[in-house]
Design a protein around this motif. Structure first.
Motif, PDB file in Angstrom:
ATOM      1  N   THR A   1       0.835  -1.187   0.000  1.00 24.65           N
ATOM      2  CA  THR A   1       0.000   0.000   0.000  1.00 24.65           C
ATOM      3  C   THR A   1       0.880   1.251   0.000  1.00 24.65           C
ATOM      4  N   VAL A   2       0.257   2.353  -0.300  1.00 25.30           N
ATOM      5  CA  VAL A   2       0.964   3.626  -0.321  1.00 25.30           C
ATOM      6  C   VAL A   2       1.446   3.982   1.080  1.00 25.30           C
ATOM      7  N   GLN A   3       0.646   3.705   2.089  1.00 24.55           N
ATOM      8  CA  GLN A   3       1.046   4.018   3.468  1.00 24.55           C
ATOM      9  C   GLN A   3       2.282   3.218   3.877  1.00 24.55           C
ATOM     10  N   THR A   4       2.358   1.967   3.458  1.00 24.06           N
ATOM     11  CA  THR A   4       3.526   1.134   3.761  1.00 24.06           C
ATOM     12  C   THR A   4       4.771   1.709   3.088  1.00 24.06           C
ATOM     13  N   THR A   5       4.629   2.115   1.842  1.00 24.70           N
ATOM     14  CA  THR A   5       5.741   2.744   1.121  1.00 24.70           C
ATOM     15  C   THR A   5       6.183   4.017   1.828  1.00 24.70           C
ATOM     16  N   LEU A   6       5.226   4.822   2.257  1.00 23.83           N
ATOM     17  CA  LEU A   6       5.549   6.056   2.975  1.00 23.83           C
ATOM     18  C   LEU A   6       6.266   5.747   4.288  1.00 23.83           C
ATOM     19  N   THR A   9       9.809   4.494   3.539  1.00 28.52           N
ATOM     20  CA  THR A   9      10.633   5.610   3.058  1.00 28.52           C
ATOM     21  C   THR A   9      11.027   6.492   4.219  1.00 28.52           C
ATOM     22  N   ASN A  35       0.438   9.060  -4.062  1.00 29.06           N
ATOM     23  CA  ASN A  35       0.821   7.824  -4.744  1.00 29.06           C
ATOM     24  C   ASN A  35       2.324   7.600  -4.560  1.00 29.06           C
ATOM     25  N   GLU A  36       2.801   6.446  -4.994  1.00 31.17           N
ATOM     26  CA  GLU A  36       4.205   6.090  -4.787  1.00 31.17           C
ATOM     27  C   GLU A  36       5.156   7.021  -5.525  1.00 31.17           C
ATOM     28  N   SER A  37       4.741   7.517  -6.664  1.00 29.08           N
ATOM     29  CA  SER A  37       5.568   8.468  -7.416  1.00 29.08           C
ATOM     30  C   SER A  37       5.764   9.761  -6.618  1.00 29.08           C
ATOM     31  N   ILE A  39       5.754  10.033  -3.413  1.00 29.13           N
ATOM     32  CA  ILE A  39       6.671   9.703  -2.307  1.00 29.13           C
ATOM     33  C   ILE A  39       8.110   9.689  -2.819  1.00 29.13           C
ATOM     34  N   PHE A  40       8.328   9.054  -3.957  1.00 28.89           N
ATOM     35  CA  PHE A  40       9.655   8.961  -4.539  1.00 28.89           C
ATOM     36  C   PHE A  40      10.241  10.349  -4.814  1.00 28.89           C
TER      37      PHE A  40
END
Length: 186
Positions: A1-6, A9, A35-37, A39-40
């Motif tokens: 999920t996006v929250q996990t990626t955040l 990170t 979205n993940e982009s 965050i990146f």
């Protein structure tokens, strides 16, 4: 999920990077468009900002060392480099982690101006000192004395401008915020 990626990170960032990331992404988190982009890109900006911040502090330290040793040209070069780094911090959104960035840029600008004036005064002092020596060698002692006095006055002005320029206190340099002093890189 996006929250996990955040979360993942954020865990790998320094304190300042994390503060900047959260501030940058807050509007997208609030309206659920993150979205993940996003965050990146926000992570890259935060890391760029942190690197520029650290480089600015190092350049200001070198500026002070050079000025203290009398190398005004090197001091000015380091000051200009610090100014570029502080501008990069400002440009990449570093105000989120470093809210005083505008004031720090202004102080660096002032320091760079003072070092330019110091270089100019030192050059004038040197020219008058050479003139004093030439006059003394040719027996024109009154002229030599006047030129020596003028050289000394310009030298004092150079010293004053240099003293006004250097970053001897933490408040005048890109010092870390108290919360960032104990940061880790994760």
């Amino acid at each position: 999920t996006v929250q996990t990626t955040l979360d993942m990170t954020n865990a790998g960032l320094t304190h300042d990077e994390s503060v900047q990331l959260e501030a940058t992404l807050a509007p997208m988190v609030a309206d659920s468009t993150l979205n993940e982009s996003d965050i990146f890109h926000a992570q890259l900006d935060a890391e760029t900002t942190h690197d520029a911040w650290e480089h600015a502090k190092a350049e200001q330290h070198e500026e002070t060392v050079a000025a203290d040793s009398g190398n005004l040209e090197a001091a000015h070069e380091h000051g200009v480099n610090a100014g570029y780094d502080l501008q990069k911090v400002d440009d990449t959104g570093g105000a989120a982690a470093h809210p005083t960035i505008d004031a720090l840029e202004d102080k660096q600008d002032y320091s760079n101006q003072q070092l330019s004036h110091a270089q100019w005064e030192a050059a004038i002092s040197h020219d008058y000192a050479v003139d004093a020596s030439a006059n003394a060698a040719s027996g024109h002692y009154d002229n030599a004395s006047a030129s020596a006095d003028t050289a000394a006055a310009h030298h004092e002005d150079a010293v004053d401008h240099t003293a006004d320029a250097v970053h001897h206190d933490d408040a005048s340099s890109a010092a870390p915020e108290p919360a960032a002093a104990s940061e880790t890189s994760g």
